[in-house]
Design a protein around this motif. Structure first.
Motif: not given
Length: 303
Positions: A14-16, A21-22, A26-27, A36-37
């Motif tokens: 969801e965040a990506a 952006s990975f 991640a941040a 994340v990947g």
């Protein structure tokens, strides 16, 4: 895929997708881009479908597939419901934390001087204030309720009008005394004007230029003076005798009532096109702590 990993993978996906952006995901999640990947690839393998389109060279481009786009609203709604569920569990444990988002100026000039009365009414509820000029993401930041200033239209939030507002000039008693004890609208054209840059004049909020026009004063130079991007600091500058501020009545009410500020030219004022609204998510409307705080806000607004 085990349940905790499953939830972590959905959060990473969801965040990506939202941030495209990975690295950005991640941040936000406080992990590495590689993590994340890996979570996203694991989710794809478990589902048996790709979640992002890939370039011919196999490099992942963070453009969600059509199936992923269809699923994202439900996934986000699910996380929202989990947040509400956790809040209910915390309430069931005895104490209760209420997350409130407001502007720094509204906190300083209106809410904080009154907040002790809410604590007296609800001693088991701990209030945590998120004070920022930026609009908070209620679901992402775990916000329960807030007060916003505007026209009452914020997507995804219920908005109940709390207070209307008027706009008028104010100064300190010392400043007024140093200028002869009385002053007219025409006299203000030569005064040091204090401008509030925190309000959006494009939304129809009255400026000094509009005030002078309504007062019938022509040729006033409204480009000069002191410019401040915080409404509380605008009033403090006026209290300190640095000039005349175009005050917002809700912010200035306590200072005027106490005599720290004096209202000038009382026959010339604006009804602001903007107002204060209590805002919250519809899913949270029945939370006891939210209901108690919302009802208290409305009572305070009518005191």
């Amino acid at each position: 895929m085990k349940a905790p990993v499953y939830l972590n993978a959905l959060r990473a996906f969801e965040a990506a997708a939202r941030l495209q952006s990975f690295a950005a995901a991640a941040a936000e999640l406080h992990v590495t881009p590689a993590a994340v990947g890996q979570l996203v690839r694991g989710l794809e393998e478990w589902l048996g479908v790709p979640l992002f389109h890939r370039s011919p060279k196999g490099k992942l481009r963070l453009v969600p597939t059509e199936a992923a786009e269809r699923a994202l609203p439900d996934i986000r709604a699910g996380f929202d419901r989990l947040t509400i569920g956790l809040s209910r569990l915390r309430e069931g444990a005895g104490g209760s934390v209420l997350m409130v988002t407001i502007s720094p100026a509204f906190a300083a000039k209106w809410l904080l001087p009154r907040l002790e009365r809410f604590r007296d009414e609800c001693p088991d509820t701990d209030v945590r204030l998120d004070t920022s000029h930026r609009l908070a993401d209620f679901a992402e930041q775990g916000i329960d309720i807030g007060v916003r200033y505007g026209r009452g239209n914020w997507p995804g939030l219920v908005a109940e009008k709390l207070m209307d507002e008027r706009v008028y000039p104010v100064c300190s008693p010392r400043w007024l005394e140093s200028h002869g004890g009385s002053i007219t609208a025409a006299d203000l054209a030569a005064a040091t004007l204090i401008h509030d840059l925190s309000v959006d004049t494009h939304a129809g909020f009255p400026s000094w230029g509009a005030w002078f026009e309504q007062a019938g004063v022509k040729g006033a130079d409204v480009t000069r003076g002191l410019q401040i991007n915080n409404s509380a600091a605008v009033l403090q500058a006026a209290i300190d005798g640095q000039g005349v501020a175009l005050a917002r009545s809700v912010m200035a009410s306590d200072d005027v009532a106490s005599g720290r500020l004096i209202r000038l030219c009382p026959t010339v004022e604006f009804a602001s096109p903007l107002a204060y609204y209590v805002v919250y998510r519809a899913e949270s409307a029945s939370l006891p702590k939210l209901v108690a705080f919302r009802e208290w806000l409305h009572r305070e607004a009518t005191r």
